[in-house]
Scaffold this active site. Sequence first.
Site, PDB file in Angstrom:
ATOM      1  N   ARG A 152     -79.961 -56.878 -23.578  1.00 12.70           N
ATOM      2  CA  ARG A 152     -80.591 -55.904 -22.687  1.00 12.70           C
ATOM      3  C   ARG A 152     -81.976 -55.492 -23.178  1.00 12.70           C
ATOM      4  NH1 ARG A 152     -78.043 -51.202 -22.867  1.00 12.70           N
ATOM      5  NH2 ARG A 152     -78.640 -50.480 -20.787  1.00 12.70           N
ATOM      6  N   ILE A 153     -82.113 -55.271 -24.489  1.00 12.20           N
ATOM      7  CA  ILE A 153     -83.412 -54.843 -25.012  1.00 12.20           C
ATOM      8  C   ILE A 153     -84.389 -56.010 -25.028  1.00 12.20           C
ATOM      9  CG2 ILE A 153     -84.619 -54.004 -27.059  1.00 12.20           C
ATOM     10  CD1 ILE A 153     -82.129 -52.279 -27.654  1.00 12.20           C
ATOM     11  N   ASP A 172     -81.884 -67.408 -28.151  1.00 16.40           N
ATOM     12  CA  ASP A 172     -80.616 -66.685 -28.095  1.00 16.40           C
ATOM     13  C   ASP A 172     -79.497 -67.716 -28.008  1.00 16.40           C
ATOM     14  OD1 ASP A 172     -79.882 -63.498 -27.072  1.00 16.40           O
ATOM     15  OD2 ASP A 172     -78.316 -65.021 -27.023  1.00 16.40           O
ATOM     16  N   PRO A 203     -78.281 -58.178 -33.419  1.00 21.03           N
ATOM     17  CA  PRO A 203     -77.499 -57.260 -34.261  1.00 21.03           C
ATOM     18  C   PRO A 203     -77.474 -57.692 -35.716  1.00 21.03           C
ATOM     19  CG  PRO A 203     -76.032 -58.709 -33.034  1.00 21.03           C
ATOM     20  CD  PRO A 203     -77.421 -58.989 -32.529  1.00 21.03           C
ATOM     21  N   ASN A 208     -77.103 -63.310 -39.052  1.00 19.72           N
ATOM     22  CA  ASN A 208     -78.490 -62.857 -38.912  1.00 19.72           C
ATOM     23  C   ASN A 208     -79.051 -62.205 -40.168  1.00 19.72           C
ATOM     24  OD1 ASN A 208     -78.604 -63.678 -36.219  1.00 19.72           O
ATOM     25  ND2 ASN A 208     -77.831 -61.727 -35.464  1.00 19.72           N
ATOM     26  N   ALA A 230     -84.949 -53.605 -34.729  1.00 20.77           N
ATOM     27  CA  ALA A 230     -83.512 -53.844 -34.602  1.00 20.77           C
ATOM     28  C   ALA A 230     -82.748 -53.301 -35.812  1.00 20.77           C
ATOM     29  CB  ALA A 230     -83.243 -55.333 -34.401  1.00 20.77           C
ATOM     30  N   ARG A 231     -82.647 -54.098 -36.880  1.00 20.08           N
ATOM     31  CA  ARG A 231     -81.945 -53.676 -38.085  1.00 20.08           C
ATOM     32  C   ARG A 231     -82.696 -54.188 -39.313  1.00 20.08           C
ATOM     33  NH1 ARG A 231     -79.970 -50.450 -35.453  1.00 20.08           N
ATOM     34  NH2 ARG A 231     -77.789 -49.804 -35.229  1.00 20.08           N
ATOM     35  N   ASP A 255     -89.765 -50.527 -37.655  1.00 23.68           N
ATOM     36  CA  ASP A 255     -89.096 -49.257 -37.370  1.00 23.68           C
ATOM     37  C   ASP A 255     -87.815 -49.131 -38.185  1.00 23.68           C
ATOM     38  OD1 ASP A 255     -88.847 -46.793 -35.819  1.00 23.68           O
ATOM     39  OD2 ASP A 255     -87.133 -47.757 -34.858  1.00 23.68           O
ATOM     40  N   GLU A 260     -82.492 -47.974 -45.715  1.00 16.86           N
ATOM     41  CA  GLU A 260     -83.025 -46.770 -45.068  1.00 16.86           C
ATOM     42  C   GLU A 260     -81.996 -45.651 -44.916  1.00 16.86           C
ATOM     43  OE1 GLU A 260     -82.459 -47.155 -40.332  1.00 16.86           O
ATOM     44  OE2 GLU A 260     -83.900 -48.583 -41.142  1.00 16.86           O
ATOM     45  N   HIS A 292     -87.097 -45.375 -37.903  1.00 14.73           N
ATOM     46  CA  HIS A 292     -85.969 -45.700 -37.007  1.00 14.73           C
ATOM     47  C   HIS A 292     -85.952 -44.748 -35.807  1.00 14.73           C
ATOM     48  CE1 HIS A 292     -81.771 -47.764 -37.071  1.00 14.73           C
ATOM     49  NE2 HIS A 292     -82.222 -47.633 -35.836  1.00 14.73           N
TER      50      HIS A 292
END
Length: 320
Positions: A152-153, A172, A203, A208, A230-231, A255, A260, A292
């Site tokens: 979605r993002i 993807d 994710p 990943n 993302a992460r 971000d 963190e 974040h």
Amino acid sequence: MNILAYSCREDEIEYFKKFSEKYQVEMKLCEDEPKIENAELAEGCDCISIITSRINQELIEKFHQIGVKFISTRTIGYDHIDIKSAKRYRIGVGNVGYSPASVAEYTVMLILMVLRKMKGIMERSNVQDYSLKGIQGKELHNLTVGIIGTGRIGQRVIKCLSGFACKLLAHDLHPQENIKESARYVSLNELFQESDIITMHVPATKENFHLINKESLSIMKDGVYIINTARGSLINTKELIAALENKKISGAALDVIEGEADLYYNDLKCQVLSNRELAILKSYPNVIITPHTAFYTDQAVSDMVENSILSCISYLKENS
């Protein structure tokens, strides 16, 4: 139904009140993050709602003992929860979706800021240095952007970027037909090799982990830009720093960052940062660091609270 919301921020209170009344659930609000010391607050509650606090085996065992049946995290990511322990103690775990525009628009903002060297421009302006040397930027329409992850993002990022007339590549495991008119799906290696800018929207999974590392960086274009909303675990931070120092990377906007969890959302003025790599990255003129906050809009906060309550209701209905 009784739900305890941990880590409840002041900006969430109105939404918890609104949606608890709408869905007729009893809410208890706690501003502190979940810990062994305050786990007893959840006694009598069917579910708890959390944000990004670490939920380890000890906490899950404690919640099981006092009767908690479901943990809802008000985030898309759920890597902060010990899923194996939750399964062992038969506690359900659920994440939530929220307005994809929040992170997508923030991502585009970071891309533009890093391309136009906005960190340097703003720092100079603060001390009334209005010279031009060193702040010449790039125009997005001349560049190729690689989007890793088209959920979605990622899809919303592509939709936003399509208006800039830049070339868009995507990767993807599950290609989406609706974006093939705007972006071309390629292998991950081809995306690394052909992109001037790489932005990640996947994710934090084992597959990943450290997607951006010494090997992947070596096949990227010289002068590539890296964006991560993302992460933090998607990037090997030490190897990112090395690539920034040897000028393989022209700039980065992050971000999120590894390690963190105990830093972000806390006021750490006048303290020495415990995350050395974060301190190093903050010092670079071509690196933008934000804490974040890509998700943080009124619509997203409303969505996170509402969907967390709805996930609790849904789980209990299905498992009653």
